[in-house]
Design a protein around this motif. Sequence first.
Motif, PDB file in Angstrom:
ATOM      1  N   HIS A  24       3.961   4.079  11.083  1.00  0.00           N
ATOM      2  CA  HIS A  24       2.947   3.676  10.659  1.00  0.00           C
ATOM      3  C   HIS A  24       1.912   4.978  12.132  1.00  0.00           C
ATOM      4  O   HIS A  24       0.686   4.815  11.645  1.00  0.00           O
ATOM      5  CB  HIS A  24       2.178   2.501  11.146  1.00  0.00           C
ATOM      6  CG  HIS A  24       2.411   0.995  10.607  1.00  0.00           C
ATOM      7  ND1 HIS A  24       1.915   0.626  10.402  1.00  0.00           N
ATOM      8  CD2 HIS A  24       3.286   0.264  10.855  1.00  0.00           C
ATOM      9  CE1 HIS A  24       2.459   0.040   9.050  1.00  0.00           C
ATOM     10  NE2 HIS A  24       3.734  -0.477  10.468  1.00  0.00           N
ATOM     11  N   ARG A  31       1.538   8.866   7.739  1.00  0.00           N
ATOM     12  CA  ARG A  31       1.080   8.270   6.593  1.00  0.00           C
ATOM     13  C   ARG A  31       0.726   9.580   5.892  1.00  0.00           C
ATOM     14  O   ARG A  31      -0.210   9.905   4.779  1.00  0.00           O
ATOM     15  CB  ARG A  31      -0.866   8.081   7.578  1.00  0.00           C
ATOM     16  CG  ARG A  31      -0.230   6.614   7.992  1.00  0.00           C
ATOM     17  CD  ARG A  31      -1.479   6.024   8.622  1.00  0.00           C
ATOM     18  NE  ARG A  31      -2.422   7.185   9.293  1.00  0.00           N
ATOM     19  CZ  ARG A  31      -2.497   7.124  10.475  1.00  0.00           C
ATOM     20  NH1 ARG A  31      -1.022   6.207  11.464  1.00  0.00           N
ATOM     21  NH2 ARG A  31      -3.774   7.941  11.497  1.00  0.00           N
ATOM     22  N   GLU A  59      -5.789  -0.657   7.685  1.00  0.00           N
ATOM     23  CA  GLU A  59      -4.267  -0.914   7.818  1.00  0.00           C
ATOM     24  C   GLU A  59      -3.639  -2.308   8.445  1.00  0.00           C
ATOM     25  O   GLU A  59      -4.463  -2.332   9.170  1.00  0.00           O
ATOM     26  CB  GLU A  59      -2.888  -0.059   7.966  1.00  0.00           C
ATOM     27  CG  GLU A  59      -1.848  -0.988   7.300  1.00  0.00           C
ATOM     28  CD  GLU A  59      -0.510   0.346   7.785  1.00  0.00           C
ATOM     29  OE1 GLU A  59       0.494   0.405   7.520  1.00  0.00           O
ATOM     30  OE2 GLU A  59      -0.880   1.311   8.524  1.00  0.00           O
ATOM     31  N   GLY A  64      -0.695   4.150   3.984  1.00  0.00           N
ATOM     32  CA  GLY A  64      -0.356   3.620   5.412  1.00  0.00           C
ATOM     33  C   GLY A  64       1.180   4.030   6.592  1.00  0.00           C
ATOM     34  O   GLY A  64       0.679   4.031   7.288  1.00  0.00           O
ATOM     35  N   LYS A  67      -1.413   3.529  13.847  1.00  0.00           N
ATOM     36  CA  LYS A  67      -1.355   2.901  12.715  1.00  0.00           C
ATOM     37  C   LYS A  67      -3.448   3.078  12.323  1.00  0.00           C
ATOM     38  O   LYS A  67      -3.843   3.703  13.000  1.00  0.00           O
ATOM     39  CB  LYS A  67      -2.105   1.504  12.440  1.00  0.00           C
ATOM     40  CG  LYS A  67      -2.463   0.748  13.414  1.00  0.00           C
ATOM     41  CD  LYS A  67      -2.131  -0.824  12.447  1.00  0.00           C
ATOM     42  CE  LYS A  67      -3.054  -1.833  13.023  1.00  0.00           C
ATOM     43  NZ  LYS A  67      -4.059  -1.653  12.339  1.00  0.00           N
TER      44      LYS A  67
END
Length: 138
Positions: free
Chosen positions: A31, A36, A123, A42, A119
């Motif tokens: 992540h 990304r 997400e 994601g 992340k």
Amino acid sequence: MEIKTFAKGSCNCGGVTFLVTVPIDSVFICHCSICRKSTGSGGIAVTVVPTNSLVIETGQDLIQAWEKPNHDWLTNFCKKCGSPVPGKNDEENSYIPVSLLDSGYENLEVKHHLFVDSKASWEEIGKTGTQHKGAFGV
């Protein structure tokens, strides 16, 4: 001698094709912000296999590598269609983006989420898999 094949895969245009000669079952989802940006999503879901268990059948000449400056991070992609394709994970192993698998994905299960501390805010991480703040084992 025939090679036992447990999975086959290809990029979006079919130029890069590969096979895997060991059973696969684990999915690692990274992540981090680099993954990304690399995928436009994601993160990236990959499985990891010993490098000698991954056979690029066609399209070796279509594989382009990109290494992020000042990082220990490398990605491979198809020069024709832009799909991420298998690449070197470390000295002994290669990663395979699981979205490329055309067969052999039936027993895959998310086992680990990596870099969950970075992340995207939008997400949501699913219920399966151990979450790691950083890389695997961290």
